[in-house]
Motif scaffolding. Structure first.
Motif, PDB file in Angstrom:
ATOM      1  N   UNK A   1      70.581  67.068   2.921  1.00  0.00           N
ATOM      2  CA  UNK A   1      70.679  67.350   4.312  1.00  0.00           C
ATOM      3  C   UNK A   1      71.580  68.229   4.754  1.00  0.00           C
ATOM      4  N   UNK A   2      71.545  68.597   6.045  1.00  0.00           N
ATOM      5  CA  UNK A   2      72.557  69.495   6.616  1.00  0.00           C
ATOM      6  C   UNK A   2      72.856  68.809   7.883  1.00  0.00           C
ATOM      7  N   UNK A   3      74.041  68.645   8.209  1.00  0.00           N
ATOM      8  CA  UNK A   3      74.810  68.005   9.388  1.00  0.00           C
ATOM      9  C   UNK A   3      75.415  68.820  10.097  1.00  0.00           C
ATOM     10  N   UNK A   4      75.340  68.783  11.499  1.00  0.00           N
ATOM     11  CA  UNK A   4      76.036  69.863  12.459  1.00  0.00           C
ATOM     12  C   UNK A   4      77.165  68.765  12.970  1.00  0.00           C
ATOM     13  N   UNK A  25      73.035  76.194  20.978  1.00  0.00           N
ATOM     14  CA  UNK A  25      71.806  75.292  20.990  1.00  0.00           C
ATOM     15  C   UNK A  25      70.739  76.119  20.314  1.00  0.00           C
ATOM     16  N   UNK A  26      70.322  77.485  20.793  1.00  0.00           N
ATOM     17  CA  UNK A  26      69.201  78.280  20.450  1.00  0.00           C
ATOM     18  C   UNK A  26      69.533  78.561  18.794  1.00  0.00           C
ATOM     19  N   UNK A  27      70.830  78.821  18.492  1.00  0.00           N
ATOM     20  CA  UNK A  27      71.236  78.897  17.151  1.00  0.00           C
ATOM     21  C   UNK A  27      70.696  78.050  16.169  1.00  0.00           C
ATOM     22  N   UNK A  28      71.199  76.758  16.683  1.00  0.00           N
ATOM     23  CA  UNK A  28      71.094  75.407  15.787  1.00  0.00           C
ATOM     24  C   UNK A  28      69.445  75.140  15.708  1.00  0.00           C
ATOM     25  N   UNK A  29      68.695  75.345  16.985  1.00  0.00           N
ATOM     26  CA  UNK A  29      67.343  75.204  16.804  1.00  0.00           C
ATOM     27  C   UNK A  29      66.596  76.172  15.579  1.00  0.00           C
ATOM     28  N   UNK A  30      67.132  77.168  15.661  1.00  0.00           N
ATOM     29  CA  UNK A  30      66.604  77.963  14.716  1.00  0.00           C
ATOM     30  C   UNK A  30      66.833  77.738  12.935  1.00  0.00           C
ATOM     31  N   UNK A  31      67.675  76.693  12.920  1.00  0.00           N
ATOM     32  CA  UNK A  31      67.973  76.107  11.518  1.00  0.00           C
ATOM     33  C   UNK A  31      67.401  74.870  11.332  1.00  0.00           C
ATOM     34  N   UNK A  39      67.629  70.477  22.410  1.00  0.00           N
ATOM     35  CA  UNK A  39      67.286  71.873  21.783  1.00  0.00           C
ATOM     36  C   UNK A  39      67.029  71.173  20.309  1.00  0.00           C
ATOM     37  N   UNK A  40      68.066  70.762  19.635  1.00  0.00           N
ATOM     38  CA  UNK A  40      67.827  70.298  18.222  1.00  0.00           C
ATOM     39  C   UNK A  40      66.870  69.312  18.014  1.00  0.00           C
ATOM     40  N   UNK A  41      66.884  68.237  18.848  1.00  0.00           N
ATOM     41  CA  UNK A  41      65.951  67.081  18.913  1.00  0.00           C
ATOM     42  C   UNK A  41      64.465  67.535  18.939  1.00  0.00           C
ATOM     43  N   UNK A  42      64.235  68.639  19.695  1.00  0.00           N
ATOM     44  CA  UNK A  42      62.740  69.171  19.553  1.00  0.00           C
ATOM     45  C   UNK A  42      62.399  69.500  17.873  1.00  0.00           C
ATOM     46  N   UNK A  43      63.432  70.159  17.191  1.00  0.00           N
ATOM     47  CA  UNK A  43      63.018  70.686  15.924  1.00  0.00           C
ATOM     48  C   UNK A  43      62.882  69.307  15.148  1.00  0.00           C
ATOM     49  N   UNK A  44      63.673  68.188  15.396  1.00  0.00           N
ATOM     50  CA  UNK A  44      63.724  67.030  14.577  1.00  0.00           C
ATOM     51  C   UNK A  44      62.249  66.313  14.994  1.00  0.00           C
TER      52      UNK A  44
END
Length: 262
Positions: free
Chosen positions: A20-23, A88-94, A136-141
């Motif tokens: 896993x990857x954690x921010x 947020x945009x950067x993290x959403x791309x990962x 933003x990250x939640x959308x990808x999750x």
């Protein structure tokens, strides 16, 4: 399902974060640094975010890489809305499996003289940033059907405090945001919870610990009889990020030595 056959395997299956990857925001010191190190010990690679996070050597990089995990530093001023949006945009791309909204600030002045600037600054850093990153990250999750978000609340999510109206407002709102997101996202496989630290021995509480009157008053109120270490908070965060907490949604977990029970 494979059943663990030894104590080590049992612990690994419940608390392991391998792959896993954690921010972790606010990862450069204190609670955030302890969280980054603890999640790395459990097997996670870490993206550490703080204001002025060093791209070279840092305590966070040293702690994470000592566990054999990858560390990625990102710098962001959480009071700057454009920087937060870019982050947020950067993290959403990962691919982000775990998001720890820990970065925060406090301004101490009596309510009657607490300025608009101080109030807005604290809410931007503590609350708005947590919402924007979670959104933003939640959308990808949700797209993947899995993810863990842990916010840093506070004892002042439950109490009023003194001389910190902005901070108390932000941390009360963090508790509400945690529940609101959990209500919407639990069915999509995303766990949203929070920890509420008590009095922790960090740089932020140095002056309190050096004040014999205030320190004694605080310790007299804590059933455990001592200040928390940052690792105490990190352990609770690890639990909420782990498979052991898969059915926990919308919880605000006090880690306070019994302060709220007093």
């Amino acid at each position: 399902m494979t059943v663990a056959t030894t104590p080590a395997e049992f612990t690994h299956s419940l608390l392991g974060l391998e792959g896993s990857t954690a921010v972790v925001t606010g990862a450069s010191q204190g609670i955030g640094l302890a969280i980054a190190e603890t999640l790395a010990k459990a097997g996670a690679d870490v993206i550490g975010v703080s204001y002025g996070m060093a791209s070279g050597e840092s305590d966070a990089r040293t702690a994470v890489e000592a566990q054999g995990r990858a560390f990625t530093p990102l710098s962001c001023d959480f009071s700057d809305r454009e920087q937060v949006s870019a982050l947020a945009a950067d993290l959403a791309s990962r691919r982000v499996d775990i998001l720890i909204n820990n970065g925060g600030t406090i301004r101490r002045t009596p309510a009657a003289t607490h300025s608009d600037e101080d109030f807005d600054h604290v809410l931007d850093v503590n609350l708005r940033t947590a919402f924007v990153l979670s959104r933003e990250v939640g959308k990808t999750m949700l797209e993947r059907g899995s993810g863990k978000i842990v916010n840093t609340a506070s004892m002042l999510s439950f109490q009023g405090g003194i001389n910190v109206p902005g901070y108390t407002s932000s941390k009360s709102a963090i508790a509400g945001l945690t529940k609101a997101l959990a209500n919407e996202w639990a069915a999509g496989g995303v766990n949203v919870n929070a920890v509420a630290p008590g009095y922790v021995a960090t740089a932020n509480t140095h002056d309190l610990r050096q004040d014999p009157v205030r320190s004694k008053a605080i310790l007299d109120r804590i059933p455990a009889g001592h200040w928390a270490d940052a690792s105490d908070i990190a352990g609770a965060v690890l639990f909420l990020c782990s498979p052991a907490a898969s059915y926990i949604h919308g919880a605000i977990l006090p880690v306070d030595g019994g302060w709220l029970a007093r």
